[in-house]
Design an enzyme around this catalytic site. Structure first.
Site, PDB file in Angstrom:
ATOM      1  N   LYS A  62     -25.658  74.549  -4.620  1.00  0.00           N
ATOM      2  CA  LYS A  62     -26.726  74.514  -5.628  1.00  0.00           C
ATOM      3  C   LYS A  62     -27.240  75.937  -5.831  1.00  0.00           C
ATOM      4  O   LYS A  62     -27.092  76.799  -4.964  1.00  0.00           O
ATOM      5  CB  LYS A  62     -27.852  73.611  -5.150  1.00  0.00           C
ATOM      6  CG  LYS A  62     -27.448  72.132  -5.142  1.00  0.00           C
ATOM      7  CD  LYS A  62     -28.654  71.219  -5.129  1.00  0.00           C
ATOM      8  CE  LYS A  62     -28.265  69.759  -5.104  1.00  0.00           C
ATOM      9  NZ  LYS A  62     -27.785  69.251  -6.401  1.00  0.00           N
TER      10      LYS A  62
ATOM     11  N   HIS B 125     -17.511  63.186  -3.982  1.00  0.00           N
ATOM     12  CA  HIS B 125     -16.904  63.829  -5.153  1.00  0.00           C
ATOM     13  C   HIS B 125     -15.765  64.803  -4.788  1.00  0.00           C
ATOM     14  O   HIS B 125     -14.704  64.784  -5.403  1.00  0.00           O
ATOM     15  CB  HIS B 125     -17.934  64.628  -5.948  1.00  0.00           C
ATOM     16  CG  HIS B 125     -19.191  63.876  -6.250  1.00  0.00           C
ATOM     17  ND1 HIS B 125     -19.214  62.542  -6.561  1.00  0.00           N
ATOM     18  CD2 HIS B 125     -20.488  64.279  -6.303  1.00  0.00           C
ATOM     19  CE1 HIS B 125     -20.464  62.168  -6.799  1.00  0.00           C
ATOM     20  NE2 HIS B 125     -21.254  63.197  -6.637  1.00  0.00           N
TER      21      HIS B 125
ATOM     22  N   LYS C  12     -15.434  61.049 -14.973  1.00  0.00           N
ATOM     23  CA  LYS C  12     -15.279  62.201 -15.867  1.00  0.00           C
ATOM     24  C   LYS C  12     -13.857  62.233 -16.410  1.00  0.00           C
ATOM     25  O   LYS C  12     -12.892  62.084 -15.655  1.00  0.00           O
ATOM     26  CB  LYS C  12     -15.577  63.508 -15.113  1.00  0.00           C
ATOM     27  CG  LYS C  12     -17.049  63.634 -14.687  1.00  0.00           C
ATOM     28  CD  LYS C  12     -17.292  64.941 -13.971  1.00  0.00           C
ATOM     29  CE  LYS C  12     -18.641  64.960 -13.281  1.00  0.00           C
ATOM     30  NZ  LYS C  12     -19.764  65.340 -14.105  1.00  0.00           N
TER      31      LYS C  12
HETATM   32  C1  BG6 Z   1     -24.707  63.873  -7.528  1.00  0.00           C
HETATM   33  C2  BG6 Z   1     -25.445  64.603  -6.449  1.00  0.00           C
HETATM   34  O1  BG6 Z   1     -23.882  62.888  -6.986  1.00  0.00           O
HETATM   35  O2  BG6 Z   1     -23.916  64.794  -8.263  1.00  0.00           O
HETATM   36  C3  BG6 Z   1     -26.309  65.699  -7.042  1.00  0.00           C
HETATM   37  O3  BG6 Z   1     -26.264  63.693  -5.745  1.00  0.00           O
HETATM   38  C4  BG6 Z   1     -25.498  66.610  -7.926  1.00  0.00           C
HETATM   39  O4  BG6 Z   1     -26.951  66.448  -6.031  1.00  0.00           O
HETATM   40  C5  BG6 Z   1     -24.670  65.796  -8.917  1.00  0.00           C
HETATM   41  O5  BG6 Z   1     -26.405  67.442  -8.612  1.00  0.00           O
HETATM   42  C6  BG6 Z   1     -23.704  66.683  -9.664  1.00  0.00           C
HETATM   43  O6  BG6 Z   1     -23.116  65.941 -10.688  1.00  0.00           O
HETATM   44  P1  BG6 Z   1     -22.604  66.625 -12.018  1.00  0.00           P
HETATM   45  O7  BG6 Z   1     -21.982  65.519 -12.789  1.00  0.00           O
HETATM   46  O8  BG6 Z   1     -23.796  67.243 -12.673  1.00  0.00           O
HETATM   47  O9  BG6 Z   1     -21.619  67.666 -11.566  1.00  0.00           O
END
Ligand code: BG6
Length: 511
Positions: A360, A260, A202
């Site tokens: 979530k 992440h 990103k």
């Molecule tokens: C993924 C996860 O790595 O990242 C997902 O497995 C999550 O559960 C996603 O929804 C979120 O990514 P972004 O780019 O939509 O924030």
């Protein structure tokens, strides 16, 4: 609105020239291939970042001819195919298909022949990228059979390279991650393994390093003398969708924190690397992760909260509880929300709490890093006290609206002395046009250029599992007394998340 020419001055660009690559996608009939990988490759092609002599070979079990696969891709990418029909026609010319079972050595022997034949016509020295877009439990089979067929062999110069891209999960815990790593290294060198964390692709995540290390003004105050706390958030409004099979084994901590969230934390907090070279950057990240104060069974109780979404309304629509989702166990104890307090025991950060949360089915989709500075030590504006002045805050918006905002205290115009908070708000979309690369475009491009900076090294994976294992153990021990808080969908997460950490007026930022 600003015009990019007004604000974007004196740019220095490092030019990128694509080189011929053969991209083999295992799991070519899967969702990721059609939703992310092929659109990303097409966009790279449009931007002239996919070399003219590059080819793409989808590989999966479903029997299909090249033509049938091309039709399928055209159908799945119908929107862009219609919009950019001329470019799409020449892009689809580069797409081929190979049928085979992943555990059958013949698949790889035949693939070797097919690749040689295709490359001979276009570029016999093409580098290769094998993208494993398959369930992670078959990575090892694929990699070892690729190796046995000679498909991962590189000469001592490393050219033409053979790179293998893998997606998380990189194991389920420390032990399984180490086993996977040992198995991968039986066939591949670390320089051939590209472990994707799409957050690193990103733009705003990459910009953290530019902001910190290409400007002088942040570094002197980027420490425990001036920063009071940091909050890192990745909130989603979506639920588990159709991924319960994976999520029921994983949960949020493995899904978001182990990769992440920790990557974002390390970019914000690491020391300046010696250069922008892949290993220099990754060495600093590793050092940072290793400086995070380890969690113990006792500290997990104080420093973490876990939750699971109940039913509720998201953007005015009724949504079911996690336990009522398809393929979720009715008594599931899997967390869909987690937040934690981290301390980094080094000279720069001693005593500064880093609050990290992700969940979530929250009120909005938003990812951000909020750095809150300390209060001024003394107020000369009697009777305004130092605590009446809001501390400065720098918010790096990762998504959906990429940018950054700095809040400062200022005087309102007029005869009275009225102080208030102003925000200097910078939005990428108002300054740059749409040439930004999507996360998958950027990461695929880097892999085709042999740049591992934005990919995760094995020792970082190991350090992150070491960090989180005590948390997972504490939560997963049968009969544990650590609660799983059920929170209403569409809200801010469990209220315990505010109560646990903040006693002095501080709160989680509103999602
Ligand atoms: C993924 C996860 O790595 O990242 C997902 O497995 C999550 O559960 C996603 O929804 C979120 O990514 P972004 O780019 O939509 O924030």
């Amino acid at each position: 609105m600003n015009n990019s020419h007004d604000v974007w001055r004196g740019s220095f660009c490092i030019e990128v020239s694509p080189i011929p690559n053969t991209i083999v996608i295992f799991g070519a009939s899967g969702d990721l291939t059609h939703r992310k990988l092929l659109p990303a490759l097409f966009h790279l092609y449009r931007k002239k970042l996919l070399h003219e002599n590059s080819i793409i070979v989808g590989c999966a079990r479903t029997p299909m001819t090249d033509e049938e696969f091309k039709d399928k891709v055209t159908e799945r990418l119908a929107g862009v195919a219609a919009k950019f029909s001329e470019e799409f026609t020449s892009f689809i010319d580069k797409v081929f298909y190979h049928t085979g079972h992943y555990d059958d050595p013949n698949t790889y022997a035949e693939l070797a022949l097919k690749l040689c034949k295709l490359e001979k016509q276009r570029c016999p020295d093409a580098c290769r990228v094998y993208y494993l877009s398959t369930p992670s439990n078959i990575y090892i089979d694929i990699v070892s059979l690729l190796g046995e067929a000679g498909l991962t062999h590189e000469s001592s110069s490393g050219m033409p390279w053979r790179h293998v891209v893998i997606e998380k999960p990189f194991g389920h815990d420390l032990k399984s991650a180490e086993i996977i790593d040992r198995q991968l290294h039986k066939t591949l060198r670390e320089s051939q393994i590209y472990r994707i964390d799409h957050y690193l692709g990103k733009e705003t995540v990459q910009n953290i390093m530019m902001m910190r290390f290409a400007n002088i003004i942040f570094e002197p105050i980027w420490n425990n003398h001036y920063i009071s706390n940091v909050q890192i958030t990745a909130a989603e409004s979506i639920g588990v969708e159709h991924r319960a099979g994976y999520y029921e084994q994983s949960g949020l901590l493995r899904d978001m924190f182990q990769n992440h969230m920790l990557e974002m934390l390390s970019l914000v907090a690491m020391e300046a690397p010696a250069s922008f070279e892949a290993n220099a950057v990754r060495n600093e990240k590793l050092k940072l992760i290793q400086s995070i104060r380890p969690f113990t069974p006792a500290s997990v109780k104080n420093d973490f909260i876990r939750g699971q979404y109940g039913a509720g309304k998201v953007y005015s629509e009724d949504v079911p509880a996690y336990r009522a989702e398809e393929n979720v166990a009715p008594e599931s104890m899997i967390e869909t929300y987690a937040c934690g307090r981290f301390f980094i025991d080094n000279w720069r950060w001693r005593g500064v709490p880093f609050y990290i949360r992700s969940g979530k089915r929250l009120a909005n989709r938003t990812s951000e890093i909020a750095i809150t500075f300390k209060q001024v030590p003394h107020s000369i504006f009697n009777p305004i006290r130092p605590e009446d002045l809001s501390p400065n805050q720098l918010v790096l918006n990762i998504q959906p609206e990429e940018g950054m905002a700095l809040s400062i205290e200022a005087k309102q115009p007029g005869p009275k002395l009225c102080m208030g908070t102003l925000t200097m708000d910078f939005k990428y979309s108002e300054v740059f046009d749409s040439t930004a690369l999507g996360a998958y475009e950027r990461l695929l491009l880097d892999c085709m250029l042999g740049d591992q900076t934005l990919f995760i090294r094995n020792d970082i994976i190991k350090a992150s599992w070491e960090l989180f294992e005590p948390v997972l153990n504490a939560w997963e021990t049968p009969g544990t007394d650590i609660p799983l808080h059920i929170y209403e969908s569409g809200g801010q997460g469990p209220e315990q998340a505010d109560l646990r950490f903040f006693k002095d007026g501080l709160r989680w930022r509103k999602i």
